[in-house]
Scaffold this active site. Structure first.
Site, PDB file in Angstrom:
ATOM      1  N   ASP A  85      -7.212  -9.253  20.825  1.00 19.47           N
ATOM      2  CA  ASP A  85      -6.904  -9.470  19.405  1.00 19.47           C
ATOM      3  C   ASP A  85      -5.408  -9.525  19.115  1.00 19.47           C
ATOM      4  O   ASP A  85      -4.949  -9.149  18.035  1.00 19.47           O
ATOM      5  CB  ASP A  85      -7.555  -8.373  18.527  1.00 19.47           C
ATOM      6  N   GLU A  86      -4.641  -9.995  20.062  1.00 21.27           N
ATOM      7  CA  GLU A  86      -3.185 -10.057  19.897  1.00 21.27           C
ATOM      8  C   GLU A  86      -2.771 -11.230  19.019  1.00 21.27           C
ATOM      9  O   GLU A  86      -1.605 -11.318  18.617  1.00 21.27           O
ATOM     10  CB  GLU A  86      -2.500 -10.193  21.265  1.00 21.27           C
TER      11      GLU A  86
ATOM     12  N   LYS B 153      -4.098 -14.481  20.063  1.00 26.66           N
ATOM     13  CA  LYS B 153      -4.100 -15.578  21.050  1.00 26.66           C
ATOM     14  C   LYS B 153      -4.555 -16.887  20.411  1.00 26.66           C
ATOM     15  O   LYS B 153      -3.989 -17.949  20.685  1.00 26.66           O
ATOM     16  CB  LYS B 153      -5.036 -15.239  22.228  1.00 26.66           C
TER      17      LYS B 153
ATOM     18  N   GLY C 154     -13.122 -13.244  19.834  1.00 25.24           N
ATOM     19  CA  GLY C 154     -13.071 -13.740  18.460  1.00 25.24           C
ATOM     20  C   GLY C 154     -11.653 -14.178  18.209  1.00 25.24           C
ATOM     21  O   GLY C 154     -10.760 -13.347  18.115  1.00 25.24           O
ATOM     22  N   HIS C 155     -11.421 -15.483  18.185  1.00 23.95           N
ATOM     23  CA  HIS C 155     -10.059 -16.017  18.073  1.00 23.95           C
ATOM     24  C   HIS C 155      -9.921 -16.718  16.717  1.00 23.95           C
ATOM     25  O   HIS C 155     -10.628 -17.683  16.437  1.00 23.95           O
ATOM     26  CB  HIS C 155      -9.772 -17.001  19.218  1.00 23.95           C
TER      27      HIS C 155
ATOM     28  N   ARG D 182     -26.138 -12.014  42.132  1.00 22.17           N
ATOM     29  CA  ARG D 182     -26.621 -13.339  42.558  1.00 22.17           C
ATOM     30  C   ARG D 182     -28.029 -13.643  42.060  1.00 22.17           C
ATOM     31  O   ARG D 182     -28.805 -14.328  42.703  1.00 22.17           O
ATOM     32  CB  ARG D 182     -26.538 -13.481  44.083  1.00 22.17           C
TER      33      ARG D 182
ATOM     34  N   GLN E 144      -9.973 -11.728  25.594  1.00 16.08           N
ATOM     35  CA  GLN E 144      -9.693 -10.310  25.729  1.00 16.08           C
ATOM     36  C   GLN E 144      -8.196 -10.112  26.044  1.00 16.08           C
ATOM     37  O   GLN E 144      -7.393 -10.900  25.594  1.00 16.08           O
ATOM     38  CB  GLN E 144     -10.597  -9.650  26.797  1.00 16.08           C
TER      39      GLN E 144
ATOM     40  N   THR F 272     -12.822  -9.492  14.715  1.00 10.48           N
ATOM     41  CA  THR F 272     -13.252 -10.850  14.375  1.00 10.48           C
ATOM     42  C   THR F 272     -14.715 -11.064  14.781  1.00 10.48           C
ATOM     43  O   THR F 272     -15.453 -11.818  14.160  1.00 10.48           O
ATOM     44  CB  THR F 272     -12.351 -11.876  15.100  1.00 10.48           C
TER      45      THR F 272
HETATM   46  P1  GDP Z   1      -7.181 -13.067  19.223  1.00 14.27           P
HETATM   47  O1  GDP Z   1      -8.506 -12.498  19.609  1.00 14.27           O
HETATM   48  O2  GDP Z   1      -6.101 -12.659  20.159  1.00 14.27           O
HETATM   49  O3  GDP Z   1      -7.216 -14.549  19.009  1.00 14.27           O
HETATM   50  O4  GDP Z   1      -6.808 -12.400  17.812  1.00 14.27           O
HETATM   51  P2  GDP Z   1      -7.802 -12.264  16.536  1.00 14.27           P
HETATM   52  O5  GDP Z   1      -7.922 -13.582  15.901  1.00 14.27           O
HETATM   53  O6  GDP Z   1      -9.036 -11.529  16.910  1.00 14.27           O
HETATM   54  O7  GDP Z   1      -6.969 -11.245  15.653  1.00 14.27           O
HETATM   55  C1  GDP Z   1      -5.700 -11.536  15.210  1.00 14.27           C
HETATM   56  C2  GDP Z   1      -5.697 -11.490  13.672  1.00 14.27           C
HETATM   57  O8  GDP Z   1      -4.363 -11.495  13.214  1.00 14.27           O
HETATM   58  C3  GDP Z   1      -6.335 -12.710  13.030  1.00 14.27           C
HETATM   59  O9  GDP Z   1      -6.892 -12.335  11.802  1.00 14.27           O
HETATM   60  C4  GDP Z   1      -5.149 -13.658  12.821  1.00 14.27           C
HETATM   61  O10 GDP Z   1      -5.338 -14.584  11.774  1.00 14.27           O
HETATM   62  C5  GDP Z   1      -4.084 -12.668  12.450  1.00 14.27           C
HETATM   63  N1  GDP Z   1      -2.727 -13.036  12.817  1.00 14.27           N
HETATM   64  C6  GDP Z   1      -2.258 -13.634  13.936  1.00 14.27           C
HETATM   65  N2  GDP Z   1      -0.914 -13.696  13.933  1.00 14.27           N
HETATM   66  C7  GDP Z   1      -0.508 -13.118  12.764  1.00 14.27           C
HETATM   67  C8  GDP Z   1       0.751 -12.828  12.178  1.00 14.27           C
HETATM   68  O11 GDP Z   1       1.802 -13.129  12.726  1.00 14.27           O
HETATM   69  N3  GDP Z   1       0.745 -12.178  10.960  1.00 14.27           N
HETATM   70  C9  GDP Z   1      -0.403 -11.818  10.328  1.00 14.27           C
HETATM   71  N4  GDP Z   1      -0.318 -11.194   9.169  1.00 14.27           N
HETATM   72  N5  GDP Z   1      -1.607 -12.070  10.857  1.00 14.27           N
HETATM   73  C10 GDP Z   1      -1.666 -12.688  12.059  1.00 14.27           C
HETATM   74  P1  IMO Z   2     -10.542 -11.284  22.045  1.00 14.31           P
HETATM   75  O1  IMO Z   2     -10.649 -12.473  22.962  1.00 14.31           O
HETATM   76  C1  IMO Z   2     -10.812  -6.977  21.550  1.00 14.31           C
HETATM   77  C2  IMO Z   2     -13.771  -4.909  24.020  1.00 14.31           C
HETATM   78  C3  IMO Z   2     -14.940  -4.264  23.316  1.00 14.31           C
HETATM   79  C4  IMO Z   2     -15.204  -3.075  24.235  1.00 14.31           C
HETATM   80  C5  IMO Z   2     -14.942  -3.683  25.609  1.00 14.31           C
HETATM   81  C6  IMO Z   2     -16.178  -4.163  26.337  1.00 14.31           C
HETATM   82  O2  IMO Z   2     -10.924 -11.565  20.639  1.00 14.31           O
HETATM   83  O3  IMO Z   2      -9.214 -10.631  22.186  1.00 14.31           O
HETATM   84  P2  IMO Z   2     -17.753  -6.309  26.058  1.00 14.31           P
HETATM   85  O4  IMO Z   2     -18.581  -6.747  24.896  1.00 14.31           O
HETATM   86  O5  IMO Z   2     -16.744  -7.309  26.512  1.00 14.31           O
HETATM   87  O6  IMO Z   2     -18.584  -5.780  27.199  1.00 14.31           O
HETATM   88  O7  IMO Z   2     -16.933  -5.014  25.479  1.00 14.31           O
HETATM   89  O8  IMO Z   2     -14.059  -4.763  25.403  1.00 14.31           O
HETATM   90  N1  IMO Z   2     -13.576  -6.344  23.743  1.00 14.31           N
HETATM   91  C7  IMO Z   2     -12.606  -6.823  22.960  1.00 14.31           C
HETATM   92  N2  IMO Z   2     -11.681  -6.188  22.220  1.00 14.31           N
HETATM   93  N3  IMO Z   2     -10.816  -8.318  21.631  1.00 14.31           N
HETATM   94  C8  IMO Z   2     -11.723  -8.970  22.389  1.00 14.31           C
HETATM   95  O9  IMO Z   2     -11.693 -10.306  22.584  1.00 14.31           O
HETATM   96  C9  IMO Z   2     -12.695  -8.226  23.075  1.00 14.31           C
HETATM   97  N4  IMO Z   2     -13.729  -8.535  23.889  1.00 14.31           N
HETATM   98  C10 IMO Z   2     -14.246  -7.376  24.289  1.00 14.31           C
HETATM   99  O10 IMO Z   2     -14.595  -3.844  22.015  1.00 14.31           O
HETATM  100  O11 IMO Z   2     -14.244  -2.079  24.014  1.00 14.31           O
HETATM  101 MG    MG Z   3     -10.051 -11.383  18.759  1.00  9.67          MG
END
Ligand code: GDP
Ligand code: IMO
Ligand code: MG
Length: 430
Positions: free
Chosen positions: A13-14, A16, A40-41, A144, A223, A304
């Protein structure tokens, strides 16, 4: 340079998705190499908020081809529902644009039911999975015994699927979990099999051809580094390899593809985690509420995929350095800088202490973080709203100092800074 790998530097959730969207404006191919719909991107373009789970975020741009690589686990139900949602908002996802590896593994209702039952059985030691069946699908892959995309289009698919569900029911019975009805699943999957056929491809060969033709190829990690099955905070990890080198295996590319590759480490300007496991820089006071947000804004720290509130804390520089080393980051992308505006000070963890000793690196990786205490460097905050800034020089001095400090701690230069979720809210570093 043709291959760029975008990887999460933390626990996922950085941001990406929004960064892949930025890079995808120049890309011809965008590919996912690991995980499934646990990801969840989010991508925000004007009034539209796209939430991508299986399909690479680059699909939002009209040009790139999207690839689901062999390293993924694919739930056809999620796949088709995501395709439908995208088509509804005008994003084309036909077979000319979306290519699915014949060697990718399937997630079935058996895997989802087992994920749930196993989490219940773990009780207080639960991992906090997303409940998408990821662990059980990769378990079947390693054993497998799993079904792959290619199986869906083979004549004996229904027989194999039926045997898979019966075996799954035996495992569910051992966990005292309800049995699955076989016939309805067979009927639904027979329909999925027909639908998936035109999308199935030898994506590894297509990737190789794209790179040989010097096309710009983006690999989108799901992730993050600290959720990697080998190098993350095991057992509180996901079940796939999330790191940059996994992009080669998960897309079927040889080592040559890595020559000159750019590896972009996406790092939030603070730290978050969803699910269980260690988190040395976690904070739980009013400041935590401030970093997480209340859930009013779409970018507030609520999952997300699952909607769960994310745990929050200060940026962990020790773990960021670890991520930089394991992935071979060539550049950093710092997201959510706007969220730090208005804080009186900003802390970043530069080392840990344990039993009177100071550690700037973890002796055995991040699995055993028990007893390690974070040592912080405190930097001045800034009051200015940075969300409308587009030039590095216009950022407040304290913000630039913070970014410089992060780059120094990581040993990797900052290339981009995100100051809001919108496509254009990006500052390129000088
Ligand atoms: P991902 O899984 O790495 O793609 O990240 P997520 O989409 O799950 O979570 C990132 C959240 O931060 C989303 O709601 C984005 O819309 C939001 N986001 C990303 N970059 C920024 C930023 O620079 N500022 C703010 N306020 N929100 C951001
Ligand atoms: P994105 O791509 C944040 C976490 C789950 C749990 C662990 C194992 O959006 O960054 P799983 O369902 O994969 O077996 O869960 O990993 N997790 C994530 N946390 N962002 C994700 O994806 C994640 N995908 C899995 O919360 O701790
Ligand atoms: Mg995410």
């Amino acid at each position: 340079m043709a291959l760029k790998i975008v990887v999460g530097a933390q626990w996922g959730d950085e941001g990406k998705g929004r960064i892949v969207d930025w890079f995808a404006a120049q890309a011809e191919v965008v590919a996912r190499y690991n995980g499934g719909d646990n990801a969840g991107h989010s991508v925000t373009v004007g009034a539209k908020l796209f939430k991508l789970h299986l399909i690479p975020s680059g699909i939002v741009h009209p040009a790139p081809i999207a690839i689901l690589g062999n390293g993924m686990v694919i739930n056809p139900e999620s796949l088709f529902s995501e395709m439908e949602s995208l088509e509804k908002v005008g994003v084309k996802v036909g077979p000319q644009r979306l290519r699915i590896s014949h060697a990718a593994h399937l997630i079935t209702p058996v895997h989802k039911a087992l994920d749930k039952a196993m989490e219940i059985a773990r009780g207080k030691d639960s991992i906090g999975t997303t409940g998408r069946g990821i662990g059980p699908a990769y378990t079947d892959k390693a054993a497998r015994t799993n079904l792959r995309v290619a199986d869906m289009i083979a004549p004996d698919f229904i027989e194999k699927l039926s045997a898979h569900i019966m075996a799954g029911n035996r495992s569910l019975a051992a966990l005292d979990a309800p049995q699955l009805e076989i016939e309805p699943i067979l009927a639904i999957f027979a329909a999925y099999a027909e639908r998936i056929l035109p999308f199935v491809a030898d994506t590894a060969a297509e990737m190789d051809a794209a790179l040989k033709a010097e096309k710009t190829v983006l690999a989108e990690g799901a992730q993050g580094t600290l959720l990697d099955i080998d190098h993350g905070t095991y057992p509180f990890v996901t079940s796939s390899s999330t790191l940059a080198p996994a992009a080669l295996l998960g897309l079927g590319l040889g080592l040559n593809a890595a020559r000159g590759a750019v590896v972009s480490g996406v790092c939030k300007s603070f730290q978050t985690r969803v699910g269980s496991g260690p988190f040395p820089t976690e904070i739980e006071d009013d400041l935590a509420l401030r970093l997480r947000g209340t859930g009013e804004n779409p970018w507030d720290e609520y999952g997300t995929t699952t909607g769960r509130p994310r745990r929050v804390g200060w940026l962990d520089g020790v773990l960021l350095r670890y991520a930089a080393r394991l992935n071979g980051f060539t550049e950093l992308v710092i997201t959510k800088l706007d969220i730090l505006s208005g804080l009186p000070y900003i802390k970043v963890c530069t080392a840990y202490t344990k039993d009177g000793k100071t550690y700037t690196d973890l002796p055995f990786g991040p699995t055993d973080l028990e007893g390690y205490e974070a040592v912080y460097e405190q930097l001045p905050g800034w009051t200015e709203d940075v969300s409308a800034i587009r030039r590095w020089d216009d950022l407040p001095q304290a913000a630039r100092d913070y970014l410089d400090a992060v780059a120094k701690i990581a040993g990797v230069p900052v290339r981009l800074v995100s100051v809001g979720p919108e496509r254009e809210q990006i500052v390129e570093a000088k």
